[in-house]
Enzyme design. Sequence first.
Site, PDB file in Angstrom:
ATOM      1  CB  CYS A   1      -4.103  -8.181  -4.956  1.00  0.00           C
ATOM      2  SG  CYS A   1      -2.781  -9.625  -4.688  1.00  0.00           S
TER       3      CYS A   1
ATOM      4  CB  CYS B   1      -7.840  -7.974  -6.141  1.00  0.00           C
ATOM      5  SG  CYS B   1      -8.508  -7.736  -4.751  1.00  0.00           S
TER       6      CYS B   1
ATOM      7  CB  CYS C   1      -4.869   0.726  -4.736  1.00  0.00           C
ATOM      8  SG  CYS C   1      -2.834   0.712  -5.246  1.00  0.00           S
TER       9      CYS C   1
END
Length: 257
Positions: A122, A196, A203
Amino acid sequence: MASSNQDTPAFVRLASHPLRWRLLAELAESDYRVRELVRLVGEPQNLVSYHLRLLRDGGLVTARRSSFDGRDSYYHLDLDRCADALTDAGAALHPALHRESAPHPRPADLRRSPRVGVLFVCTGNSARSPMAEALLNRRTGGRVEVASAGSRPKSRLHAKAVRVLHDEFGVDITDRRPRHWETLTGRRFDHVISLCDRAREVCPDFRGHPRRAHWSIPDPAAAGDADRIGYAAFQRTAAEIDTRITHLLPVLTATRS
């Protein structure tokens, strides 16, 4: 005399349509936005949106506004509702087909396969992802190599996340500290799960091309600072994460079987 359409269980009517079944199958893997589902199933957006609306009306799919881009929504498959609907459909055909819900795998089931690596991510690594890490560890008795990290880690865990895990699940993470996902780029994971919407967008790739999934879960800290309201938001978040983890367990069992 032939049964009327009204006698057919709602789940059968919904899931028997080829496009709706494809949408259910994709959402069983991850939460997705409409444009992503359009790409995955190769059908026009208006058609995909129409069938998503039918699945929502049938209670199988829910939608949640993205915290990254408020113009977008993430769609989520309610697997517990699907399981209940499948059971009801079987019982409607014949009482002998009534089955209790399939049990989730016990930690011992995961011992039969090589250790599986899971990373939860997250933004701040102060609430959602460390909660997921702790709850998966709890569910598997430490038989999964699980970690969590964030794109912009906070200086410490959120106090209500620590409190909820202790009070509701008997898990102590007071010694845990948030960390940046760059500290884990050299490790190999089988699954990388973002919790998230913002973190999902940035990411990085990890070694070994892990299986990626997204759980669109709002930040409970955004609910407010009032103790009663804030604590309830963390309770809801922890309960949702724990439910999703129970659905993840069969996937982990099959990963290296």
